[in-house]
Design a protein around this motif. Structure first.
Motif, mmCIF file in Angstrom:
data_model
loop_
_atom_site.group_PDB
_atom_site.id
_atom_site.type_symbol
_atom_site.label_atom_id
_atom_site.label_comp_id
_atom_site.label_asym_id
_atom_site.label_seq_id
_atom_site.Cartn_x
_atom_site.Cartn_y
_atom_site.Cartn_z
ATOM 1 N N ASP A 273 -10.353 2.294 7.207
ATOM 2 C CA ASP A 273 -10.239 2.939 5.954
ATOM 3 C C ASP A 273 -12.035 2.892 5.808
ATOM 4 O OD1 ASP A 273 -8.276 3.132 4.117
ATOM 5 O OD2 ASP A 273 -7.915 0.949 3.826
ATOM 6 N N GLN A 274 -12.950 2.462 6.689
ATOM 7 C CA GLN A 274 -13.498 2.253 6.723
ATOM 8 C C GLN A 274 -14.293 3.751 7.036
ATOM 9 O OE1 GLN A 274 -15.890 -1.781 8.782
ATOM 10 N NE2 GLN A 274 -13.398 -2.310 8.478
ATOM 11 N N ILE A 275 -14.192 3.831 8.002
ATOM 12 C CA ILE A 275 -14.038 5.106 8.946
ATOM 13 C C ILE A 275 -13.731 6.409 7.886
ATOM 14 C CG2 ILE A 275 -13.866 7.073 10.635
ATOM 15 C CD1 ILE A 275 -12.625 4.918 12.204
ATOM 16 N N ASP A 276 -13.348 6.202 7.060
ATOM 17 C CA ASP A 276 -13.163 6.898 6.062
ATOM 18 C C ASP A 276 -14.259 7.206 4.963
ATOM 19 O OD1 ASP A 276 -10.258 8.213 6.457
ATOM 20 O OD2 ASP A 276 -9.659 7.321 5.585
ATOM 21 N N GLU A 277 -14.539 6.029 4.922
ATOM 22 C CA GLU A 277 -15.709 6.301 3.876
ATOM 23 C C GLU A 277 -17.428 6.524 4.735
ATOM 24 O OE1 GLU A 277 -15.841 4.739 0.542
ATOM 25 O OE2 GLU A 277 -13.969 5.455 0.625
ATOM 26 N N THR A 278 -16.974 6.267 5.725
ATOM 27 C CA THR A 278 -18.528 6.600 6.577
ATOM 28 C C THR A 278 -18.111 7.940 6.725
ATOM 29 O OG1 THR A 278 -18.122 4.459 8.448
ATOM 30 C CG2 THR A 278 -19.765 6.924 8.847
ATOM 31 N N ASP A 279 -17.737 8.778 6.641
ATOM 32 C CA ASP A 279 -17.228 10.104 6.539
ATOM 33 C C ASP A 279 -17.635 10.800 5.710
ATOM 34 O OD1 ASP A 279 -16.329 10.230 9.550
ATOM 35 O OD2 ASP A 279 -13.823 10.395 8.718
ATOM 36 N N LYS A 280 -17.231 10.270 4.332
ATOM 37 C CA LYS A 280 -17.476 10.876 3.492
ATOM 38 C C LYS A 280 -19.098 11.263 2.677
ATOM 39 C CE LYS A 280 -13.541 8.713 0.331
ATOM 40 N NZ LYS A 280 -12.904 8.373 -0.207
ATOM 41 N N GLU A 281 -19.691 9.684 3.612
ATOM 42 C CA GLU A 281 -21.558 9.959 3.485
ATOM 43 C C GLU A 281 -21.730 10.936 4.556
ATOM 44 O OE1 GLU A 281 -22.206 5.469 4.482
ATOM 45 O OE2 GLU A 281 -20.451 4.633 3.065
ATOM 46 N N LEU A 282 -20.743 10.937 5.838
ATOM 47 C CA LEU A 282 -21.380 11.894 6.666
ATOM 48 C C LEU A 282 -21.422 13.664 6.247
ATOM 49 C CD1 LEU A 282 -20.178 10.473 10.088
ATOM 50 C CD2 LEU A 282 -22.446 11.312 9.725
ATOM 51 N N LEU A 283 -20.503 13.653 4.668
ATOM 52 C CA LEU A 283 -20.514 14.897 4.236
ATOM 53 C C LEU A 283 -21.084 14.897 3.272
ATOM 54 C CD1 LEU A 283 -16.049 15.280 4.359
ATOM 55 C CD2 LEU A 283 -17.905 16.222 6.080
ATOM 56 N N GLU A 284 -21.924 13.976 2.669
ATOM 57 C CA GLU A 284 -22.427 14.127 1.764
ATOM 58 C C GLU A 284 -24.062 14.254 2.154
ATOM 59 O OE1 GLU A 284 -22.595 10.183 -0.845
ATOM 60 O OE2 GLU A 284 -20.103 10.148 -1.297
ATOM 61 N N VAL A 285 -24.190 13.521 3.047
ATOM 62 C CA VAL A 285 -25.398 13.737 3.504
ATOM 63 C C VAL A 285 -25.656 15.619 4.377
ATOM 64 C CG1 VAL A 285 -27.454 13.405 5.836
ATOM 65 C CG2 VAL A 285 -25.780 11.688 3.974
#
Length: 356
Positions: A273-285
């Motif tokens: 779940d933490q990885i999923d949230e981090t991936d969302k942040e990566l995609l936003e950047v």
């Protein structure tokens, strides 16, 4: 295409033997040593399609009597060889070869693949294994498998042997693990075998590659083994003696395919779940970065400036890996990411330039 899981024996399935059947004595001695070390599925090159002529290209059909003698001496073993034409298939079937594989140089050509597929039409009791094409083209690999499925082959499998590249690499053929993983995602029940020998090109890398394949839940390994590797007529640097091969395989760890208990699974899901949230942040950047690329593209167009700016690209490719090292990231990994970002930036700006 619906490929069924037909291999139910103890895993991993190990296929091993010399790169080439060189002489009767060499083949029988190597097979004897392999059997003594517990191996029962033997490979040997009868025909060896080489990149350039005037190198050893296999002894051809004279090897079949040698294979027959080996099978008479050890009735429980199976033999696998590469076929590259309908004539090869005919001779292999006539000589009771148990397993056929299609090599990487053949997989690149749909005409050759179809010829071989037509030649094995109706052969239901023999496994047919398809190596990935030399170039990293998933569609070609899938297409080859589909051609054999279309002619009714039930025992179908894939061999991942790595991909040719002009870029510098420690490997003979770079693995590009994401391609076989995507193949497996498309065909979940497909038998997937790794070929550490042709990925490595040298024996000191074999363990690392074989272990990673097992970590990724491959179904087996096809590894070259020779009684005297340094004297082999082909691929000497990547072969192991039967004894050394057994020692290497005995040291490989086989991972569990399922979670040992519910608590372990729950903890793992929490990390995911933490990885999923981090991936969302990566995609936003990444989205913000590409929006800036669009602004640059528009500005260049207005000023009639070329899209590709060499000085700017050299600066990016020079300092991003330096920044990465400070964050304990692999520099080559980051360089490859920025190459993809740069390719996408060029594509976006080209679209802007082509707008009316």
């Amino acid at each position: 295409m619906k490929i069924k899981n037909w291999y139910s024996d103890k895993k991993p399935w190990i296929i091993t033997g010399p790169c080439s059947a060189e002489t009767e004595d060499q083949l029988l001695d190597t097979v004897t040593q392999l059997v003594d070390n517990g191996f029962d599925t033997i490979r040997a090159g009868v025909w060896k399609p080489r990149t350039r002529p005037n190198s050893f290209e296999g002894v051809g059909k004279i090897a079949f009597p040698w294979i027959k003698k080996a099978k008479e001496k050890f009735p429980h073993i199976q033999f696998a060889i590469e076929v590259a034409s309908a004539e090869h298939v005919e001779l292999a079937l006539k000589n009771d070869i148990d397993i056929l594989w299609v090599g990487a140089r053949t997989t690149v050509n749909p005409f050759n693949v179809q010829e071989i597929a037509d030649a094995v039409r109706g052969v239901e009791d023999k496994p047919i294994l398809i190596k990935n094409p030399i170039n990293p083209d998933l569609a070609l690999w899938m297409g080859a498998l589909e051609r054999f499925d279309a002619v009714g082959i039930k025992k179908l499998g894939a061999i991942h042997r790595g991909f040719s590249t002009y870029q510098e690499s420690i490997y003979r053929n770079i693995p590009l693990w994401q391609i076989p993983i995507e193949l497996k995602s498309n065909f979940p029940d497909l038998l997937l075998i790794n070929d550490p020998s042709h990925i490595a090109g040298k024996r000191e890398l074999l363990f690392e590659i074989a272990q990673k394949a097992m970590d990724l839940q491959y179904d087996g390994l096809i590894i070259e083994s020779h009684r005297s590797p340094n004297e082999a007529w082909s691929d000497a640097a990547q072969q192991l003696t039967p004894k050394a091969l057994k020692e290497m395989l005995d040291s490989i760890k086989i991972r569990e395919k399922s979670f040992p208990n519910k608590d372990f699974k729950n903890e793992l899901e929490g990390i995911r779940d933490q990885i999923d949230e981090t991936d969302k942040e990566l995609l936003e950047v990444l989205s913000r970065r590409l929006e800036l690329v669009k602004k640059i593209g528009q500005y260049k167009k207005e000023k009639n400036v070329a899209i590709f700016q060499l000085d700017r690209w050299n600066k990016i490719i020079e300092n991003r890996p330096v920044w990465a090292k400070k964050l304990h990231l692999d520099a080559d990994f980051i360089k490859s990411i920025y190459q993809d970002i740069h390719d996408e930036s060029i594509r976006i700006q080209t679209e802007i330039y082509n707008e009316e």
